[in-house]
Design a protein around this motif. Sequence first.
Motif, PDB file in Angstrom:
ATOM      1  N   MET A   1       0.813  -1.190   0.000  1.00  0.00           N
ATOM      2  CA  MET A   1       0.000   0.000   0.000  1.00  0.00           C
ATOM      3  C   MET A   1       0.859   1.257   0.000  1.00  0.00           C
ATOM      4  N   LYS A   2       1.998   1.162   0.623  1.00  0.00           N
ATOM      5  CA  LYS A   2       2.868   2.332   0.690  1.00  0.00           C
ATOM      6  C   LYS A   2       3.325   2.779  -0.694  1.00  0.00           C
ATOM      7  N   SER A   3       3.450   1.814  -1.618  1.00  0.00           N
ATOM      8  CA  SER A   3       3.854   2.172  -2.977  1.00  0.00           C
ATOM      9  C   SER A   3       2.640   2.542  -3.822  1.00  0.00           C
ATOM     10  N   ASN A   4       1.464   2.582  -3.188  1.00  0.00           N
ATOM     11  CA  ASN A   4       0.219   3.002  -3.837  1.00  0.00           C
ATOM     12  C   ASN A   4      -0.175   2.095  -4.996  1.00  0.00           C
ATOM     13  N   THR A   5       0.071   0.788  -4.854  1.00  0.00           N
ATOM     14  CA  THR A   5      -0.296  -0.147  -5.911  1.00  0.00           C
ATOM     15  C   THR A   5      -1.445  -1.066  -5.520  1.00  0.00           C
ATOM     16  N   ALA A   6      -1.890  -1.050  -4.280  1.00  0.00           N
ATOM     17  CA  ALA A   6      -2.990  -1.903  -3.835  1.00  0.00           C
ATOM     18  C   ALA A   6      -4.319  -1.178  -4.042  1.00  0.00           C
ATOM     19  N   TYR A   7      -5.266  -1.877  -4.650  1.00  0.00           N
ATOM     20  CA  TYR A   7      -6.598  -1.321  -4.859  1.00  0.00           C
ATOM     21  C   TYR A   7      -7.604  -1.895  -3.871  1.00  0.00           C
ATOM     22  N   LEU A   8      -7.253  -3.056  -3.293  1.00  0.00           N
ATOM     23  CA  LEU A   8      -8.133  -3.715  -2.348  1.00  0.00           C
ATOM     24  C   LEU A   8      -7.288  -4.566  -1.409  1.00  0.00           C
ATOM     25  N   VAL A   9      -7.631  -4.565  -0.133  1.00  0.00           N
ATOM     26  CA  VAL A   9      -6.924  -5.381   0.854  1.00  0.00           C
ATOM     27  C   VAL A   9      -7.950  -6.283   1.534  1.00  0.00           C
ATOM     28  N   ILE A  10      -7.615  -7.564   1.630  1.00  0.00           N
ATOM     29  CA  ILE A  10      -8.482  -8.542   2.286  1.00  0.00           C
ATOM     30  C   ILE A  10      -7.694  -9.131   3.447  1.00  0.00           C
ATOM     31  N   GLY A  11      -8.237  -9.009   4.642  1.00  0.00           N
ATOM     32  CA  GLY A  11      -7.589  -9.542   5.835  1.00  0.00           C
ATOM     33  C   GLY A  11      -8.371 -10.723   6.388  1.00  0.00           C
ATOM     34  N   ALA A  12      -7.685 -11.615   7.078  1.00  0.00           N
ATOM     35  CA  ALA A  12      -8.328 -12.759   7.715  1.00  0.00           C
ATOM     36  C   ALA A  12      -9.050 -12.314   8.981  1.00  0.00           C
ATOM     37  N   THR A  13     -10.181 -12.919   9.251  1.00  0.00           N
ATOM     38  CA  THR A  13     -10.977 -12.539  10.418  1.00  0.00           C
ATOM     39  C   THR A  13     -10.365 -13.019  11.723  1.00  0.00           C
ATOM     40  N   ASP A  14      -9.504 -14.035  11.654  1.00  0.00           N
ATOM     41  CA  ASP A  14      -8.929 -14.551  12.894  1.00  0.00           C
ATOM     42  C   ASP A  14      -7.569 -13.930  13.212  1.00  0.00           C
ATOM     43  N   GLY A  15      -7.267 -12.822  12.596  1.00  0.00           N
ATOM     44  CA  GLY A  15      -6.062 -12.074  12.950  1.00  0.00           C
ATOM     45  C   GLY A  15      -6.283 -11.338  14.267  1.00  0.00           C
ATOM     46  N   SER A  16      -5.211 -10.851  14.852  1.00  0.00           N
ATOM     47  CA  SER A  16      -5.329 -10.149  16.131  1.00  0.00           C
ATOM     48  C   SER A  16      -6.074  -8.826  15.946  1.00  0.00           C
ATOM     49  N   ASP A  17      -6.695  -8.368  17.017  1.00  0.00           N
ATOM     50  CA  ASP A  17      -7.430  -7.098  16.974  1.00  0.00           C
ATOM     51  C   ASP A  17      -6.496  -5.949  16.634  1.00  0.00           C
ATOM     52  N   ARG A  18      -5.277  -5.999  17.154  1.00  0.00           N
ATOM     53  CA  ARG A  18      -4.313  -4.937  16.859  1.00  0.00           C
ATOM     54  C   ARG A  18      -3.976  -4.924  15.369  1.00  0.00           C
ATOM     55  N   ARG A  19      -3.782  -6.107  14.780  1.00  0.00           N
ATOM     56  CA  ARG A  19      -3.451  -6.208  13.352  1.00  0.00           C
ATOM     57  C   ARG A  19      -4.606  -5.680  12.507  1.00  0.00           C
ATOM     58  N   LYS A  20      -5.823  -6.011  12.901  1.00  0.00           N
ATOM     59  CA  LYS A  20      -6.991  -5.527  12.170  1.00  0.00           C
ATOM     60  C   LYS A  20      -7.064  -3.998  12.223  1.00  0.00           C
ATOM     61  N   LYS A  21      -6.810  -3.438  13.400  1.00  0.00           N
ATOM     62  CA  LYS A  21      -6.838  -1.980  13.550  1.00  0.00           C
ATOM     63  C   LYS A  21      -5.739  -1.331  12.706  1.00  0.00           C
ATOM     64  N   ASP A  22      -4.549  -1.948  12.668  1.00  0.00           N
ATOM     65  CA  ASP A  22      -3.453  -1.441  11.834  1.00  0.00           C
ATOM     66  C   ASP A  22      -3.854  -1.429  10.361  1.00  0.00           C
ATOM     67  N   ILE A  23      -4.516  -2.501   9.922  1.00  0.00           N
ATOM     68  CA  ILE A  23      -4.962  -2.592   8.531  1.00  0.00           C
ATOM     69  C   ILE A  23      -5.988  -1.497   8.244  1.00  0.00           C
ATOM     70  N   GLN A  24      -6.951  -1.333   9.138  1.00  0.00           N
ATOM     71  CA  GLN A  24      -7.976  -0.301   8.962  1.00  0.00           C
ATOM     72  C   GLN A  24      -7.359   1.090   8.878  1.00  0.00           C
ATOM     73  N   ASN A  25      -6.424   1.375   9.774  1.00  0.00           N
ATOM     74  CA  ASN A  25      -5.782   2.690   9.778  1.00  0.00           C
ATOM     75  C   ASN A  25      -4.970   2.927   8.515  1.00  0.00           C
ATOM     76  N   MET A  26      -4.213   1.925   8.099  1.00  0.00           N
ATOM     77  CA  MET A  26      -3.377   2.081   6.915  1.00  0.00           C
ATOM     78  C   MET A  26      -4.238   2.240   5.656  1.00  0.00           C
ATOM     79  N   CYS A  27      -5.302   1.451   5.559  1.00  0.00           N
ATOM     80  CA  CYS A  27      -6.185   1.563   4.398  1.00  0.00           C
ATOM     81  C   CYS A  27      -6.890   2.914   4.372  1.00  0.00           C
TER      82      CYS A  27
END
Length: 76
Positions: A1-27
């Motif tokens: 995402m940092k290189s601005n090439t991702a159009y969609l990100v799919i995360g696993a539901t069983d990831g940690s809450d912190r990881r999910k929050k990091d994904i949400q913030n970055m997206c």
Amino acid sequence: MKSNTAYLVIGATDGSDRRKKDIQNMCSFYETEYFFYGTKEELGKCIGKEYTALVAITDEKLAHSITDKIDIKSYR
């Protein structure tokens, strides 16, 4: 995402809450669509791997095709 090439990100539901929050913030920061779907094992099988916690779709047409077929807001 940092290189601005991702159009969609799919995360696993069983990831940690912190990881999910990091994904949400970055997206949110990079204005990239995202949603959470399936377990790490299920998500991995979708891309031919044993396990994966995160998939970034870098093909714009594929990303639009996925988001057109599902309501991603219900998976957040």
